[in-house]
Design a protein around this motif. Structure first.
Motif, PDB file in Angstrom:
ATOM      1  N   ALA A  52      26.947   2.522  41.549  1.00  0.00           N
ATOM      2  CA  ALA A  52      25.642   2.223  40.958  1.00  0.00           C
ATOM      3  C   ALA A  52      25.741   1.090  39.944  1.00  0.00           C
ATOM      4  O   ALA A  52      24.892   0.189  39.913  1.00  0.00           O
ATOM      5  CB  ALA A  52      25.078   3.473  40.295  1.00  0.00           C
ATOM      6  N   SER A  53      26.777   1.106  39.126  1.00  0.00           N
ATOM      7  CA  SER A  53      26.903   0.083  38.086  1.00  0.00           C
ATOM      8  C   SER A  53      27.300  -1.270  38.657  1.00  0.00           C
ATOM      9  O   SER A  53      26.931  -2.319  38.120  1.00  0.00           O
ATOM     10  CB  SER A  53      27.934   0.527  37.043  1.00  0.00           C
ATOM     11  OG  SER A  53      29.217   0.687  37.629  1.00  0.00           O
ATOM     12  N   VAL A  56      24.114  -1.980  41.696  1.00  0.00           N
ATOM     13  CA  VAL A  56      22.737  -1.799  41.221  1.00  0.00           C
ATOM     14  C   VAL A  56      21.849  -1.384  42.402  1.00  0.00           C
ATOM     15  O   VAL A  56      22.137  -0.393  43.051  1.00  0.00           O
ATOM     16  CB  VAL A  56      22.231  -3.062  40.496  1.00  0.00           C
ATOM     17  CG1 VAL A  56      20.972  -2.753  39.689  1.00  0.00           C
ATOM     18  CG2 VAL A  56      23.313  -3.611  39.551  1.00  0.00           C
ATOM     19  N   ASP A  57      20.808  -2.122  42.734  1.00  0.00           N
ATOM     20  CA  ASP A  57      19.937  -1.718  43.842  1.00  0.00           C
ATOM     21  C   ASP A  57      20.676  -1.691  45.183  1.00  0.00           C
ATOM     22  O   ASP A  57      20.272  -0.991  46.113  1.00  0.00           O
ATOM     23  CB  ASP A  57      18.731  -2.650  43.951  1.00  0.00           C
ATOM     24  CG  ASP A  57      17.605  -2.262  43.006  1.00  0.00           C
ATOM     25  OD1 ASP A  57      17.734  -1.196  42.364  1.00  0.00           O
ATOM     26  OD2 ASP A  57      16.627  -3.010  42.906  1.00  0.00           O
ATOM     27  N   GLY A  58      21.729  -2.473  45.257  1.00  0.00           N
ATOM     28  CA  GLY A  58      22.512  -2.477  46.494  1.00  0.00           C
ATOM     29  C   GLY A  58      23.300  -1.210  46.718  1.00  0.00           C
ATOM     30  O   GLY A  58      23.950  -1.051  47.757  1.00  0.00           O
ATOM     31  N   LYS A  59      23.239  -0.283  45.753  1.00  0.00           N
ATOM     32  CA  LYS A  59      23.999   0.960  45.901  1.00  0.00           C
ATOM     33  C   LYS A  59      23.501   1.797  47.062  1.00  0.00           C
ATOM     34  O   LYS A  59      24.234   2.639  47.583  1.00  0.00           O
ATOM     35  CB  LYS A  59      23.905   1.791  44.622  1.00  0.00           C
ATOM     36  CG  LYS A  59      22.572   2.509  44.436  1.00  0.00           C
ATOM     37  CD  LYS A  59      22.562   3.391  43.199  1.00  0.00           C
ATOM     38  CE  LYS A  59      21.258   4.178  43.095  1.00  0.00           C
ATOM     39  NZ  LYS A  59      21.227   5.013  41.888  1.00  0.00           N
ATOM     40  N   TRP A  60      22.250   1.593  47.502  1.00  0.00           N
ATOM     41  CA  TRP A  60      21.695   2.495  48.514  1.00  0.00           C
ATOM     42  C   TRP A  60      22.392   2.344  49.856  1.00  0.00           C
ATOM     43  O   TRP A  60      22.560   3.331  50.583  1.00  0.00           O
ATOM     44  CB  TRP A  60      20.188   2.304  48.631  1.00  0.00           C
ATOM     45  CG  TRP A  60      19.485   2.897  47.454  1.00  0.00           C
ATOM     46  CD1 TRP A  60      18.882   2.240  46.422  1.00  0.00           C
ATOM     47  CD2 TRP A  60      19.394   4.291  47.136  1.00  0.00           C
ATOM     48  NE1 TRP A  60      18.410   3.125  45.493  1.00  0.00           N
ATOM     49  CE2 TRP A  60      18.693   4.396  45.900  1.00  0.00           C
ATOM     50  CE3 TRP A  60      19.809   5.451  47.770  1.00  0.00           C
ATOM     51  CZ2 TRP A  60      18.420   5.625  45.304  1.00  0.00           C
ATOM     52  CZ3 TRP A  60      19.534   6.677  47.177  1.00  0.00           C
ATOM     53  CH2 TRP A  60      18.848   6.761  45.959  1.00  0.00           C
ATOM     54  N   ASP A  61      22.835   1.135  50.191  1.00  0.00           N
ATOM     55  CA  ASP A  61      23.602   0.985  51.427  1.00  0.00           C
ATOM     56  C   ASP A  61      24.894   1.791  51.353  1.00  0.00           C
ATOM     57  O   ASP A  61      25.314   2.423  52.334  1.00  0.00           O
ATOM     58  CB  ASP A  61      23.925  -0.489  51.680  1.00  0.00           C
ATOM     59  CG  ASP A  61      22.709  -1.288  52.120  1.00  0.00           C
ATOM     60  OD1 ASP A  61      21.742  -0.661  52.602  1.00  0.00           O
ATOM     61  OD2 ASP A  61      22.731  -2.521  51.970  1.00  0.00           O
ATOM     62  N   THR A 276      13.258   9.350  47.067  1.00  0.00           N
ATOM     63  CA  THR A 276      14.403   8.977  46.234  1.00  0.00           C
ATOM     64  C   THR A 276      15.135  10.214  45.728  1.00  0.00           C
ATOM     65  O   THR A 276      14.520  11.155  45.240  1.00  0.00           O
ATOM     66  CB  THR A 276      13.926   8.143  45.042  1.00  0.00           C
ATOM     67  OG1 THR A 276      13.131   7.042  45.531  1.00  0.00           O
ATOM     68  CG2 THR A 276      15.112   7.589  44.272  1.00  0.00           C
ATOM     69  N   ASP A 278      19.203  11.808  44.110  1.00  0.00           N
ATOM     70  CA  ASP A 278      20.445  11.483  43.407  1.00  0.00           C
ATOM     71  C   ASP A 278      21.595  11.577  44.406  1.00  0.00           C
ATOM     72  O   ASP A 278      21.936  12.676  44.862  1.00  0.00           O
ATOM     73  CB  ASP A 278      20.663  12.471  42.264  1.00  0.00           C
ATOM     74  CG  ASP A 278      21.932  12.182  41.475  1.00  0.00           C
ATOM     75  OD1 ASP A 278      22.676  11.251  41.842  1.00  0.00           O
ATOM     76  OD2 ASP A 278      22.193  12.891  40.486  1.00  0.00           O
TER      77      ASP A 278
END
Length: 394
Positions: A52-53, A56-61, A276, A278
């Protein structure tokens, strides 16, 4: 590779992998409710934070890749290599979505047993208050439960909901394949709750004849995955169903055109997705499943360990010669007919649970059932200490 002898002895061969839960120095007999997590679970949680750090938004892949690894793990545990799997934070979330697909307006009747976990007990009771007919078939005798549930099906029945292992008594429900066939013949959906099976009783969609059934469960108990890792196995015909309770994640990878104006759904298990969530729990789960594989903790081996441990608890209890009016153990079936815990019957079950906890033996109780749930990281000596303490109280 882990062996039965290595987990029986002191120190238990697996205990060192559970240092943060300190299983070597604690009598954790809550394994049917919440087994300890191996230390690698924390590494999974740190990995989730790192992704996540960094992305960032690319963490979802990255998170979706973990989710797919978890689905693969559940497919393997279900012996259903081609099955569609939906993931959810709880079985309740998934059961609600399942119920929103069935034709309750046209067939307002649900068949279940009176031995189901609170997820079903409470929700079905609330639906009954709104006019849905809920038929509760007596769970005992369990040997004929599937047959009696099949007999309760009529042309107003939308679904049958039943556990594969009963959460109060640990009894395995036989003949679910025959119940699945009866449901399929009647155009009725069958939902099997496998929560008290996975990780302690081998479960096979293929060999049990459950190809047409829905199967739900999760990793909070015997699989040591912690909260937030539940699943719903979809039968092949589910690809045409449209759950009313739906989230925007169910639009991802949508392939069908929506020119008709109807809400579209992604294929496979994704059609039962929410919104969404966790993803940390999935990271933790994948690390634990990898740990199980590295240690050789297969369903068959875990069953061998469980049968030894529950059998030992039973024989140690018999040696106490406790007054049946105070506490007793059902001996009406062989140990192989039970799941992963021992359910003692006592009118003082709650009191015994509290007094055991005061003496360092953690168990739990449900009504008049005092439940001892061993786990593969406990040694024989630890189980003997737990029963000795019970004997002192009795």
């Amino acid at each position: 590779m882990t062996t039965l002898d290595s987990v029986r002895r002191s120190p238990n061969a697996l205990a060192s992998h559970y240092g943060r839960f300190d299983v070597a120095n604690r009598l954790l007999l809550t394994g049917h409710s919440h087994q300890a997590w191996p230390d690698v679970a924390l590494h999974g949680q740190i990995e989730a934070f790192t992704d996540a750090s960094t992305a960032v938004d690319g963490k979802w892949d990255l998170a979706f890749a973990k989710a797919e690894s978890l689905r693969a793990g559940f497919r393997a545990l279900l012996d259903d290599p081609g099955g569609d799997i939906a993931l959810g934070a709880s079985t309740h979330d998934l059961v609600i979505r399942f119920l929103s697909t069935v034709d309750l307006p046209g067939r307002p009747r649900l068949v279940t047993s009176d031995g189901e976990f609170h997820t079903l007990r409470r929700q079905l009771a609330r639906l009954a208050e709104e006019g849905v007919e809920v038929v509760r078939v007596a769970a005992a005798p369990v040997s004929s439960l599937a047959e009696r549930m099949a007999a309760a099906i009529d042309d107003r029945t939308a679904a049958v909901l039943v556990s594969s292992v009963l959460f109060e008594t640990s009894r395995i429900v036989p003949d679910l394949g025959a119940l699945a066939a009866a449901c399929e013949n009647g155009g009725v959906e069958l939902l099997v709750d496998a929560y008290h099976a996975l990780g302690v009783v081998p479960f096979s969609v293929r060999s049990q004849g459950l190809g047409s059934a829905w199967v739900t469960g999760g990793g909070y108990k015997y699989l040591q995955l912690g909260e937030g890792n539940c699943f719903l196995r979809l039968p092949p015909h589910a690809t045409s169903l449209r759950p009313v309770v739906t989230g925007w994640f169910a639009e991802f990878d949508e392939l069908a055109a929506t020119a008709s104006g109807l809400v579209g759904y992604a294929p496979g298990g994704a059609r039962f997705a929410g919104s969404t969530y966790d993803p940390t729990s999935n990271y933790r789960a994948v690390r634990v499943l990898e740990f199980f594989a590295a240690q050789g903790l297969t369903p068959e081996f875990l069953r061998e360990v469980s049968q030894h441990q529950t059998g030992l608890l039973g024989s140690l209890f018999d040696a106490l010669d406790a007054p049946p009016s105070v506490i007793s153990l059902d001996r009406s079936a062989p140990r192989s007919a039970y799941g992963g815990f021992v359910a003692f019957t006592s009118p003082r079950a709650g009191e015994l649970r509290r007094e055991l906890a005061e003496r360092g033996v953690l168990t739990d109780s449900r009504g008049d059932h005092l439940r001892f749930g061993p786990a593969p990281y406990l040694s024989d000596d630890q189980l003997e200490k737990a029963i000795t303490t019970l004997g002192e109280l009795v």
